[in-house]
Design a protein around this motif. Sequence first.
Motif, PDB file in Angstrom:
ATOM      1  N   LEU A 127      86.622  69.863  35.625  1.00 23.66           N
ATOM      2  CA  LEU A 127      85.217  69.686  35.949  1.00 23.66           C
ATOM      3  C   LEU A 127      84.919  68.353  36.643  1.00 23.66           C
ATOM      4  O   LEU A 127      84.263  68.322  37.688  1.00 23.66           O
ATOM      5  CB  LEU A 127      84.405  69.791  34.647  1.00 23.66           C
ATOM      6  CG  LEU A 127      82.902  69.600  34.758  1.00 23.66           C
ATOM      7  CD1 LEU A 127      82.269  70.710  35.558  1.00 23.66           C
ATOM      8  CD2 LEU A 127      82.278  69.547  33.366  1.00 23.66           C
ATOM      9  N   THR A 130      86.428  67.665  40.237  1.00 28.87           N
ATOM     10  CA  THR A 130      85.776  68.581  41.174  1.00 28.87           C
ATOM     11  C   THR A 130      84.358  68.110  41.486  1.00 28.87           C
ATOM     12  O   THR A 130      83.939  68.068  42.643  1.00 28.87           O
ATOM     13  CB  THR A 130      85.737  70.015  40.596  1.00 28.87           C
ATOM     14  OG1 THR A 130      87.049  70.368  40.181  1.00 28.87           O
ATOM     15  CG2 THR A 130      85.240  71.004  41.625  1.00 28.87           C
ATOM     16  N   TYR A 131      83.652  67.728  40.440  1.00 27.15           N
ATOM     17  CA  TYR A 131      82.294  67.224  40.631  1.00 27.15           C
ATOM     18  C   TYR A 131      82.299  66.007  41.551  1.00 27.15           C
ATOM     19  O   TYR A 131      81.468  65.903  42.458  1.00 27.15           O
ATOM     20  CB  TYR A 131      81.680  66.849  39.270  1.00 27.15           C
ATOM     21  CG  TYR A 131      80.375  66.113  39.383  1.00 27.15           C
ATOM     22  CD1 TYR A 131      79.186  66.799  39.598  1.00 27.15           C
ATOM     23  CD2 TYR A 131      80.336  64.722  39.302  1.00 27.15           C
ATOM     24  CE1 TYR A 131      77.987  66.122  39.715  1.00 27.15           C
ATOM     25  CE2 TYR A 131      79.141  64.031  39.423  1.00 27.15           C
ATOM     26  CZ  TYR A 131      77.971  64.735  39.629  1.00 27.15           C
ATOM     27  OH  TYR A 131      76.786  64.066  39.764  1.00 27.15           O
ATOM     28  N   PRO A 149      81.683  75.167  47.027  1.00 28.97           N
ATOM     29  CA  PRO A 149      82.712  75.017  45.988  1.00 28.97           C
ATOM     30  C   PRO A 149      83.282  76.350  45.476  1.00 28.97           C
ATOM     31  O   PRO A 149      84.309  76.367  44.828  1.00 28.97           O
ATOM     32  CB  PRO A 149      81.983  74.267  44.863  1.00 28.97           C
ATOM     33  CG  PRO A 149      80.884  73.553  45.546  1.00 28.97           C
ATOM     34  CD  PRO A 149      80.444  74.476  46.641  1.00 28.97           C
ATOM     35  N   ASN A 150      82.584  77.461  45.750  1.00 24.31           N
ATOM     36  CA  ASN A 150      83.119  78.773  45.366  1.00 24.31           C
ATOM     37  C   ASN A 150      83.333  79.642  46.598  1.00 24.31           C
ATOM     38  O   ASN A 150      83.078  80.831  46.565  1.00 24.31           O
ATOM     39  CB  ASN A 150      82.159  79.496  44.423  1.00 24.31           C
ATOM     40  CG  ASN A 150      82.023  78.789  43.112  1.00 24.31           C
ATOM     41  OD1 ASN A 150      82.976  78.171  42.629  1.00 24.31           O
ATOM     42  ND2 ASN A 150      80.847  78.835  42.532  1.00 24.31           N
ATOM     43  N   ASN A 212      74.112  85.922  39.560  1.00 26.45           N
ATOM     44  CA  ASN A 212      74.072  85.564  38.141  1.00 26.45           C
ATOM     45  C   ASN A 212      74.506  84.137  37.852  1.00 26.45           C
ATOM     46  O   ASN A 212      74.400  83.666  36.738  1.00 26.45           O
ATOM     47  CB  ASN A 212      74.960  86.519  37.341  1.00 26.45           C
ATOM     48  CG  ASN A 212      74.313  87.872  37.158  1.00 26.45           C
ATOM     49  OD1 ASN A 212      73.092  87.994  37.254  1.00 26.45           O
ATOM     50  ND2 ASN A 212      75.115  88.882  36.915  1.00 26.45           N
ATOM     51  N   TYR A 214      74.861  80.268  37.291  1.00 29.90           N
ATOM     52  CA  TYR A 214      73.939  79.170  37.033  1.00 29.90           C
ATOM     53  C   TYR A 214      74.659  77.837  36.923  1.00 29.90           C
ATOM     54  O   TYR A 214      74.063  76.785  37.078  1.00 29.90           O
ATOM     55  CB  TYR A 214      73.126  79.446  35.769  1.00 29.90           C
ATOM     56  CG  TYR A 214      73.673  78.833  34.495  1.00 29.90           C
ATOM     57  CD1 TYR A 214      73.052  77.732  33.916  1.00 29.90           C
ATOM     58  CD2 TYR A 214      74.818  79.343  33.886  1.00 29.90           C
ATOM     59  CE1 TYR A 214      73.559  77.161  32.757  1.00 29.90           C
ATOM     60  CE2 TYR A 214      75.319  78.772  32.731  1.00 29.90           C
ATOM     61  CZ  TYR A 214      74.690  77.687  32.159  1.00 29.90           C
ATOM     62  OH  TYR A 214      75.184  77.124  31.036  1.00 29.90           O
ATOM     63  N   PHE A 215      75.971  77.879  36.700  1.00 31.06           N
ATOM     64  CA  PHE A 215      76.651  76.643  36.372  1.00 31.06           C
ATOM     65  C   PHE A 215      76.704  75.656  37.530  1.00 31.06           C
ATOM     66  O   PHE A 215      76.461  74.466  37.354  1.00 31.06           O
ATOM     67  CB  PHE A 215      78.060  76.932  35.853  1.00 31.06           C
ATOM     68  CG  PHE A 215      78.654  75.739  35.202  1.00 31.06           C
ATOM     69  CD1 PHE A 215      78.099  75.241  34.033  1.00 31.06           C
ATOM     70  CD2 PHE A 215      79.712  75.067  35.774  1.00 31.06           C
ATOM     71  CE1 PHE A 215      78.616  74.106  33.432  1.00 31.06           C
ATOM     72  CE2 PHE A 215      80.230  73.942  35.189  1.00 31.06           C
ATOM     73  CZ  PHE A 215      79.687  73.455  34.016  1.00 31.06           C
ATOM     74  N   LEU A 218      73.490  74.060  37.729  1.00 36.08           N
ATOM     75  CA  LEU A 218      73.268  73.134  36.624  1.00 36.08           C
ATOM     76  C   LEU A 218      73.900  71.770  36.922  1.00 36.08           C
ATOM     77  O   LEU A 218      73.300  70.732  36.656  1.00 36.08           O
ATOM     78  CB  LEU A 218      73.867  73.712  35.343  1.00 36.08           C
ATOM     79  CG  LEU A 218      73.730  72.852  34.091  1.00 36.08           C
ATOM     80  CD1 LEU A 218      72.296  72.829  33.620  1.00 36.08           C
ATOM     81  CD2 LEU A 218      74.646  73.351  32.988  1.00 36.08           C
ATOM     82  N   GLN A 230      68.302  81.579  38.016  1.00 40.04           N
ATOM     83  CA  GLN A 230      68.926  81.436  36.693  1.00 40.04           C
ATOM     84  C   GLN A 230      68.574  80.113  36.023  1.00 40.04           C
ATOM     85  O   GLN A 230      68.474  80.041  34.795  1.00 40.04           O
ATOM     86  CB  GLN A 230      70.455  81.577  36.794  1.00 40.04           C
ATOM     87  CG  GLN A 230      70.935  82.920  37.334  1.00 40.04           C
ATOM     88  CD  GLN A 230      70.566  84.085  36.438  1.00 40.04           C
ATOM     89  OE1 GLN A 230      70.357  83.925  35.239  1.00 40.04           O
ATOM     90  NE2 GLN A 230      70.456  85.261  37.014  1.00 40.04           N
ATOM     91  N   LEU A 233      65.092  80.532  34.729  1.00 38.68           N
ATOM     92  CA  LEU A 233      65.170  81.367  33.526  1.00 38.68           C
ATOM     93  C   LEU A 233      65.643  80.572  32.323  1.00 38.68           C
ATOM     94  O   LEU A 233      65.168  80.751  31.211  1.00 38.68           O
ATOM     95  CB  LEU A 233      66.162  82.515  33.735  1.00 38.68           C
ATOM     96  CG  LEU A 233      65.778  83.650  34.644  1.00 38.68           C
ATOM     97  CD1 LEU A 233      66.825  84.734  34.553  1.00 38.68           C
ATOM     98  CD2 LEU A 233      64.438  84.210  34.241  1.00 38.68           C
ATOM     99  N   ARG A 234      66.593  79.700  32.587  1.00 29.81           N
ATOM    100  CA  ARG A 234      67.132  78.892  31.493  1.00 29.81           C
ATOM    101  C   ARG A 234      66.011  78.080  30.852  1.00 29.81           C
ATOM    102  O   ARG A 234      65.929  77.979  29.628  1.00 29.81           O
ATOM    103  CB  ARG A 234      68.222  77.984  32.039  1.00 29.81           C
ATOM    104  CG  ARG A 234      68.763  76.981  31.049  1.00 29.81           C
ATOM    105  CD  ARG A 234      69.955  76.272  31.658  1.00 29.81           C
ATOM    106  NE  ARG A 234      70.397  75.145  30.846  1.00 29.81           N
ATOM    107  CZ  ARG A 234      70.033  73.895  31.066  1.00 29.81           C
ATOM    108  NH1 ARG A 234      69.211  73.608  32.059  1.00 29.81           N
ATOM    109  NH2 ARG A 234      70.485  72.927  30.312  1.00 29.81           N
TER     110      ARG A 234
END
Lengths: 301, 321
Positions: A127, A130-131, A149-150, A212, A214-215, A218, A230, A233-234
């Motif tokens: 984590l 990468t951040y 990143p994805n 879907n 959210y990470f 975040l 998302q 919604l959180r």
Amino acid sequence: MDSTLYETKTDKLFKFFVYICLTIALIVVLYPLIYIISASISNPTYVNSGKMWLLPKDITFEGYRLIFGNDSIWRGYLMTVVYTGLGTFINLLVTIPAAYALSRKDFYGRGFFTAIFVLTMFFTGGLIPTYLVVRDLGLIDTIWAMVLPNAAAVWNIVIARVFFQSTIPKGLEEAATIDGASNFKLFFKIILPLSAPIIAVMALFYGVGHWNGYFNALIYISDRDLFPLQLVLREILVLQDMSSNSATMTGDTAQLIHSNQQLAAIIKYGVMIVSSLPVIIVYPFLQKYFVKGVMIGSLKG
Amino acid sequence: MSLGTTIANKSKDEINVTKLKKSRLKKILQNWQLYIFILPALLYFIIFHYVPMYGIQIAFKDYVPSLGFLGSEWVGLKHFERFFNSYYFWDLLKNTLGISVYELIVGFPLPIILALLLNEAKDGLYKRTVQTVTYAPHFISVVVISGMIIAFLSPTTGIINHVIQFMGFEPISFMSDPKWFKTVYVLSGVWQSTGWGTIIYLAALSGVDPQQHEAAIVDGASRFQRIMYINIPTLVPTMVILLIMNLGNIMALGFEKILLLQNPLNLESSNVIATFVYQAGLLDAQYSFAAAVGLFNAVINAILLVAVNQIARKTSETSLW
């Protein structure tokens, strides 16, 4: 295989037991889903006191009216559509050509490239590094932090590669090459038009992931204007329960969370439906493609 | 062998090598466009996977943002020692392993059982309905799942506590009681993923040769016996592969959901290494320390994966590599 002819009494009993178990599984999964739908259009007083347990009671669309009147939900919806569209497009742009190249036996270095891609499934920077890379690239609080990143998933590249290897006839490639087609021409004129099924499966896999997800938001997004659905919604569904610990929060956030809490009581179930709606709508039509994708993935690549 | 032939052989080899090099170059040049196809993916994996891997070195440094990965000063195992000596170390390890093992024990067999049951049902509307419905929760986002859990389990307004009260028991505050956290996490995971998990097993079951079943029927085998002696053995290789993958991921919990369900009251049993890394690294900006904790986690993971794979290869002749 039809073996009803040979069934003994115990077999029949066993079959009965099978159907009982399946029915239990069905009810266990289905009940919460039906409950949410009913709760979203019932009078919240009945829902909260436990008087609504399956079918809607005292039907009201007040929750949905509030949801559609809420700016941050609309904004989140819009941003999620943007992230899903752009993100999926980039995913396909990276995945499909790479998978095609790796599927070609005459592609020198395919073993090497496959190895360095697959290795990232087992070893990652984790984590924090990468951040830091994403931050050093200046992507924090930009749309790009949600999509780059994805940009690809190894597993999906493998699935697409297996598709190319197993469904595109080798003769077709050879014939095109003999006719003097370059790899570009071959790919765009012949391979791509034949690849609709795998493009659809990949678009679905990646698309649902973006919808879907959210990470990433975040950790990379703090600008409220860029919040995907998302994250909104959180705040409504999850953070409301922690508002009792708002002592450490600034007045602003505490107030925001308090007003969200009021809102949440009414719209809680409605937002679950609204946010999942696109997936719910496409799911029954596309289920078989999803399943196919998973099954291709289960083959040895 | 005379000196002459050795030299001759050698020069032959050299010629072969140059030939090989030439043909290699030719192969690359012939298909240069394919390298353009792979380029975006290559760039992506280098930038977002290999550069971070290279960045792991900050676990052994005192990372200063202005100095970057390279310039920061080496401090050896300082951050690891701090982690191992901290009072929360054993709690984190216990929670991480506890939740994973719990999840594995409950979550691993269920898709197999459901797949075997589905396989026994006649192809038709009912079977399709069960499949469609049980797959569906897989597509619900973790945020919505967490929202559902919190709403359903609320001590005052949740349906589950209404049922508990209806049966004459005291309501349970599931989300603020550390005792319940692991169960809530695992069972909600089972609800979400069991149906989806059956797909691979169903695919494996569809590959069973019908003649085997026919032969077994002729021999007087009951349905149950056929499951035990034909279907389950068919599934073993798939089970082993999935088990290895699961065990290799035992430290890499799906911490998105844990993070969402975590609150100060259940922290005692919900704090796992992954959420701790998030807290220490991103919220408290202790980059090097958090990277060290993350690396510790990853190393244990890798050791588990290799060990389990080795055991599987020895005992069942099925393995990832």
